[in-house]
Design a protein around this motif. Structure first.
Motif, PDB file in Angstrom:
ATOM      1  N   ARG A 250       0.639  -1.178  -0.034  1.00  0.00           N
ATOM      2  CA  ARG A 250       0.110  -0.151   0.025  1.00  0.00           C
ATOM      3  C   ARG A 250       0.905   1.232   0.037  1.00  0.00           C
ATOM      4  NH1 ARG A 250      -2.777  -3.364   3.647  1.00  0.00           N
ATOM      5  NH2 ARG A 250      -4.281  -4.434   2.773  1.00  0.00           N
ATOM      6  N   ARG A 251       1.923   1.001   0.749  1.00  0.00           N
ATOM      7  CA  ARG A 251       2.978   2.295   0.686  1.00  0.00           C
ATOM      8  C   ARG A 251       3.351   2.427  -0.609  1.00  0.00           C
ATOM      9  NH1 ARG A 251       5.460   6.902   2.305  1.00  0.00           N
ATOM     10  NH2 ARG A 251       7.611   6.712   1.594  1.00  0.00           N
ATOM     11  N   PHE A 252       3.502   1.483  -1.441  1.00  0.00           N
ATOM     12  CA  PHE A 252       4.097   1.545  -2.932  1.00  0.00           C
ATOM     13  C   PHE A 252       3.068   2.488  -3.732  1.00  0.00           C
ATOM     14  CE2 PHE A 252       6.288  -0.545  -6.739  1.00  0.00           C
ATOM     15  CZ  PHE A 252       7.040   0.743  -7.104  1.00  0.00           C
ATOM     16  N   GLY A 253       1.743   1.863  -3.414  1.00  0.00           N
ATOM     17  CA  GLY A 253       0.589   2.598  -4.189  1.00  0.00           C
ATOM     18  C   GLY A 253       0.560   4.052  -3.654  1.00  0.00           C
ATOM     19  N   ASP A 254       0.785   4.385  -2.424  1.00  0.00           N
ATOM     20  CA  ASP A 254       0.694   5.905  -2.147  1.00  0.00           C
ATOM     21  C   ASP A 254       1.955   6.662  -3.100  1.00  0.00           C
ATOM     22  OD1 ASP A 254      -1.062   5.022  -0.090  1.00  0.00           O
ATOM     23  OD2 ASP A 254       0.771   5.120   1.508  1.00  0.00           O
ATOM     24  N   MET A 255       3.039   5.944  -2.992  1.00  0.00           N
ATOM     25  CA  MET A 255       4.150   6.587  -3.849  1.00  0.00           C
ATOM     26  C   MET A 255       4.006   6.736  -5.320  1.00  0.00           C
ATOM     27  SD  MET A 255       6.318   7.933  -1.502  1.00  0.00           S
ATOM     28  CE  MET A 255       7.899   7.975  -1.550  1.00  0.00           C
ATOM     29  N   LEU A 256       3.371   5.611  -5.737  1.00  0.00           N
ATOM     30  CA  LEU A 256       3.394   5.955  -7.232  1.00  0.00           C
ATOM     31  C   LEU A 256       2.222   6.852  -7.452  1.00  0.00           C
ATOM     32  CD1 LEU A 256       3.411   1.810  -8.261  1.00  0.00           C
ATOM     33  CD2 LEU A 256       5.073   3.639  -8.862  1.00  0.00           C
ATOM     34  N   ALA A 257       1.155   6.785  -6.669  1.00  0.00           N
ATOM     35  CA  ALA A 257      -0.024   7.676  -6.961  1.00  0.00           C
ATOM     36  C   ALA A 257       0.593   9.329  -6.909  1.00  0.00           C
ATOM     37  CB  ALA A 257      -1.130   7.616  -6.167  1.00  0.00           C
ATOM     38  N   ALA A 258       1.235   9.659  -5.745  1.00  0.00           N
ATOM     39  CA  ALA A 258       1.658  11.001  -5.649  1.00  0.00           C
ATOM     40  C   ALA A 258       2.794  11.279  -6.248  1.00  0.00           C
ATOM     41  CB  ALA A 258       2.094  11.136  -4.055  1.00  0.00           C
ATOM     42  N   ASP A 367      10.159   2.966  -3.040  1.00  0.00           N
ATOM     43  CA  ASP A 367      10.270   4.646  -2.940  1.00  0.00           C
ATOM     44  C   ASP A 367      11.136   5.215  -3.957  1.00  0.00           C
ATOM     45  OD1 ASP A 367       8.613   4.313  -0.490  1.00  0.00           O
ATOM     46  OD2 ASP A 367       9.911   5.259   0.760  1.00  0.00           O
ATOM     47  N   PHE A 368      12.239   4.856  -3.993  1.00  0.00           N
ATOM     48  CA  PHE A 368      13.259   5.352  -5.147  1.00  0.00           C
ATOM     49  C   PHE A 368      12.552   4.998  -6.495  1.00  0.00           C
ATOM     50  CE2 PHE A 368      16.435   5.511  -1.789  1.00  0.00           C
ATOM     51  CZ  PHE A 368      16.976   6.795  -2.204  1.00  0.00           C
ATOM     52  N   ALA A 369      12.181   3.861  -6.559  1.00  0.00           N
ATOM     53  CA  ALA A 369      11.333   3.626  -7.954  1.00  0.00           C
ATOM     54  C   ALA A 369      10.518   4.626  -8.227  1.00  0.00           C
ATOM     55  CB  ALA A 369      10.995   2.116  -8.132  1.00  0.00           C
ATOM     56  N   SER A 370       9.574   4.898  -7.493  1.00  0.00           N
ATOM     57  CA  SER A 370       8.511   5.839  -7.707  1.00  0.00           C
ATOM     58  C   SER A 370       8.891   7.482  -8.038  1.00  0.00           C
ATOM     59  CB  SER A 370       7.383   6.056  -6.458  1.00  0.00           C
ATOM     60  OG  SER A 370       8.004   6.662  -5.542  1.00  0.00           O
ATOM     61  N   VAL A 371      10.074   7.781  -7.735  1.00  0.00           N
ATOM     62  CA  VAL A 371      10.708   8.901  -7.858  1.00  0.00           C
ATOM     63  C   VAL A 371      11.416   8.969  -9.196  1.00  0.00           C
ATOM     64  CG1 VAL A 371      12.396  10.754  -7.408  1.00  0.00           C
ATOM     65  CG2 VAL A 371      10.793   9.886  -5.568  1.00  0.00           C
ATOM     66  N   TYR A 372      11.986   7.738  -9.402  1.00  0.00           N
ATOM     67  CA  TYR A 372      12.706   7.815 -10.740  1.00  0.00           C
ATOM     68  C   TYR A 372      11.614   7.503 -11.808  1.00  0.00           C
ATOM     69  CZ  TYR A 372      17.333   7.151  -8.829  1.00  0.00           C
ATOM     70  OH  TYR A 372      18.573   7.160  -8.279  1.00  0.00           O
ATOM     71  N   LEU A 373      10.508   6.892 -11.642  1.00  0.00           N
ATOM     72  CA  LEU A 373       9.592   6.900 -12.717  1.00  0.00           C
ATOM     73  C   LEU A 373       8.864   8.247 -13.139  1.00  0.00           C
ATOM     74  CD1 LEU A 373       7.673   4.916 -14.609  1.00  0.00           C
ATOM     75  CD2 LEU A 373       6.196   4.455 -12.781  1.00  0.00           C
ATOM     76  N   ALA A 374       8.567   8.953 -11.980  1.00  0.00           N
ATOM     77  CA  ALA A 374       8.155  10.226 -12.279  1.00  0.00           C
ATOM     78  C   ALA A 374       9.085  11.119 -13.168  1.00  0.00           C
ATOM     79  CB  ALA A 374       8.084  11.195 -10.747  1.00  0.00           C
ATOM     80  N   LEU A 375      10.500  11.094 -12.701  1.00  0.00           N
ATOM     81  CA  LEU A 375      11.664  11.771 -13.489  1.00  0.00           C
ATOM     82  C   LEU A 375      11.630  11.151 -14.638  1.00  0.00           C
ATOM     83  CD1 LEU A 375      14.320  11.619 -10.532  1.00  0.00           C
ATOM     84  CD2 LEU A 375      12.719  13.517 -11.392  1.00  0.00           C
ATOM     85  N   ALA A 376      11.399   9.867 -15.136  1.00  0.00           N
ATOM     86  CA  ALA A 376      11.509   9.386 -16.626  1.00  0.00           C
ATOM     87  C   ALA A 376      10.467  10.109 -17.416  1.00  0.00           C
ATOM     88  CB  ALA A 376      11.272   7.606 -16.421  1.00  0.00           C
ATOM     89  N   HIS A 377       9.357  10.564 -16.769  1.00  0.00           N
ATOM     90  CA  HIS A 377       8.302  11.115 -17.339  1.00  0.00           C
ATOM     91  C   HIS A 377       8.351  12.646 -17.542  1.00  0.00           C
ATOM     92  CE1 HIS A 377       5.207   7.906 -18.374  1.00  0.00           C
ATOM     93  NE2 HIS A 377       5.742   7.224 -17.197  1.00  0.00           N
ATOM     94  N   GLY A 378       9.534  12.891 -16.852  1.00  0.00           N
ATOM     95  CA  GLY A 378       9.725  14.400 -17.044  1.00  0.00           C
ATOM     96  C   GLY A 378       8.709  15.313 -15.937  1.00  0.00           C
ATOM     97  N   LEU A 379       8.254  14.603 -14.845  1.00  0.00           N
ATOM     98  CA  LEU A 379       7.230  14.953 -13.934  1.00  0.00           C
ATOM     99  C   LEU A 379       8.308  15.361 -12.711  1.00  0.00           C
ATOM    100  CD1 LEU A 379       4.462  12.303 -13.813  1.00  0.00           C
ATOM    101  CD2 LEU A 379       4.132  14.838 -14.173  1.00  0.00           C
ATOM    102  N   ASP A 380       7.721  16.404 -12.059  1.00  0.00           N
ATOM    103  CA  ASP A 380       8.548  16.917 -10.699  1.00  0.00           C
ATOM    104  C   ASP A 380       7.906  16.316  -9.482  1.00  0.00           C
ATOM    105  OD1 ASP A 380       9.510  18.042  -8.542  1.00  0.00           O
ATOM    106  OD2 ASP A 380       9.159  20.403  -8.975  1.00  0.00           O
ATOM    107  N   PRO A 381       8.437  15.372  -8.926  1.00  0.00           N
ATOM    108  CA  PRO A 381       7.957  14.437  -7.789  1.00  0.00           C
ATOM    109  C   PRO A 381       7.407  15.405  -6.598  1.00  0.00           C
ATOM    110  CG  PRO A 381      10.051  13.694  -8.088  1.00  0.00           C
ATOM    111  CD  PRO A 381       9.793  14.923  -9.375  1.00  0.00           C
ATOM    112  N   MET A 382       8.254  16.497  -6.458  1.00  0.00           N
ATOM    113  CA  MET A 382       7.881  17.320  -5.281  1.00  0.00           C
ATOM    114  C   MET A 382       6.629  18.212  -5.425  1.00  0.00           C
ATOM    115  SD  MET A 382       9.924  16.474  -3.178  1.00  0.00           S
ATOM    116  CE  MET A 382      10.656  17.482  -2.071  1.00  0.00           C
TER     117      MET A 382
END
Ligand SMILES: O=P(O)(O)OC[C@H]1O[C@](O)(CO)[C@@H](O)[C@@H]1O
Length: 398
Positions: A250-258, A367-382
């Motif tokens: 569920r934590r990974f779900g939170d991080m992938l969504a946000a 947790d790191f993967a969710s941030v790398y996935l955001a960055l791979a899409h050019g999204l700012d995870p913050m």
């Protein structure tokens, strides 16, 4: 505007992921305050928070003996700390541990109970209302959150213990700093068996995982980049094989969504086996796999969206009195079912010698993967404008 998802700066990003974005310059994410910096500080966060909790006078909690129930109140990541407490305490815990995710506390809470109000910012209306209600009803109260916050003032007025957790990153990147005081409060109450060596080993594991997931390690040696690229363009389905692994799922779900802004299905295999496993036979499961054009251009956006299973596998620990060994048959069955339908299934095994460390071993890399996935899409995870807008709407309507 605070640390949390501030600024409605418009939505940037690219629908198609590009691995080159996570192999290039990531200076924004690694600067102090950036998402990768915050994740890399998980180990130090945990140690610092343990030291702060040790000085917060939590021992006073034990003076009135074992409570009737423990309520962990807060929302989002703060609420996840209650799930973590429940799983570390295990199913044999003699006292019910309840996560409460809405304002106030349940109607039955009274003087015999303990309420732990958690809020990274120290100002979520839900945690504040819970702390207030707990104090009014004479329950023992512990508050955990940002120093000099409304939550701290409230705790002081109620003469309750307060653990001041420095706020250096948004709540979801402060999981360990918020969790450790919750566990240490429960330890004072005799509900969890958490020794100093467990805390030290968990922090060490977080350090090691941060090192493996560091930005300058390429995808072929960096498990988080590899996981991110495996999930790119898919609908991730994250299943945990035990209650502990279910919390990590569920934590990974939170991080992938946000962070990555992916729709995710997450849960524990016990409940999944009763219906959700049907996803494997659906439009995004075997039907997509059956109709996949293996010669298609991977950059072609018409390529069918597919499921990707991430199976968080916890085979339990010999001699763990709090947590009986989980039944591993469901994990074997899911991997087999997915394999026979051609649905990719990545297995992440839990490692470590105590529940907290095992949980960390299932959370750090994702947790790191969710941030790398955001960055791979050019999204700012913050920056998550929808989260800020939602907050404005809800606060405005009160
Ligand atoms: O821990 P806090 O500051 O109370 O915030 C609660 C939750 O609210 C959010 O900021 C927005 O929903 C989450 O990221 C966070 O977990």
């Amino acid at each position: 505007m605070g640390l949390e998802d501030d600024g409605i700066a418009g939505i940037t990003g690219d629908r198609l992921p590009d691995e080159r974005r996570i192999e290039g310059d990531l200076s924004d994410a690694i600067r102090p305050g950036g998402a990768l910096w915050a994740l890399a500080s998980a180990g130090p966060q945990l140690r610092e928070s343990a030291a702060l909790a040790a000085d917060a006078g939590l021992a006073a909690l034990a003076e009135e003996g074992r409570p009737r129930a423990v309520v962990v109140a807060g929302v989002g990541t703060a609420a996840r700390t209650g799930d973590i407490l429940a799983t570390v305490a295990g199913p044999r815990c003699p006292v019910p541990i309840l996560g409460h995710r809405s304002a106030g506390v349940p109607g039955w809470v009274g003087a015999a109970d303990v309420v732990i109000a958690v809020s990274a910012s120290g100002r979520s209306p839900e945690a504040l209302a819970a702390a207030e209600a707990a104090a009014r009803r004479g329950a023992r109260l512990v508050a955990i959150g940002a120093p000099d916050s409304e939550l701290q003032s409230l705790a002081e007025r109620a003469r309750a213990s307060f653990v001041a957790v420095p706020r250096r990153a948004p709540a979801r990147l402060s999981l360990w700093a918020l969790t450790v005081p919750v566990l240490m409060a429960a330890r004072e109450l005799g509900l969890v068996n958490l020794v100093e060596a467990d805390i030290a080993e968990t922090a060490r594991r977080l350090d090691e995982d941060a090192e493996r997931c560091r930005p300058d390690a390429d995808a072929y040696v960096n498990p988080a980049k590899e996981l991110a690229m495996n999930l790119a363009g898919s609908i991730p389905v994250v299943w945990g094989s035990s209650p502990l692994a279910g919390v990590a799922a569920r934590r990974f779900g939170d991080m992938l969504a946000a962070n990555s802004r992916y729709p995710v299905v997450s849960g524990e295999l016990g409940e999944v086996g009763r219906g959700r496993v049907g996803l494997l036979d659906g439009v995004f499961g075997s039907l997509a796999e059956g109709q996949k054009d293996i010669f298609a251009d991977p950059d072609d956006s018409d390529e069918l969206t597919r499921l990707r299973i991430v199976l968080m596998r916890d085979d339990g620990l010999d001699g763990d009195d709090a947590n009986p060994k989980p039944d591993t048959r469901r994990a074997d069955a899911v991997a087999d079912l997915a394999g026979r339908r051609g649905v990719r299934c990545d297995v992440l095994p839990a490692e470590g010698g105590c529940a907290l460390e095992r949980l960390a071993s299932l959370i750090a890399v994702p947790d790191f993967a969710s941030v790398y996935l955001a960055l791979a899409h050019g999204l700012d995870p913050m920056r998550v404008p929808a989260v800020s807008e939602m907050k404005d709407f809800t606060l405005g309507s009160e």
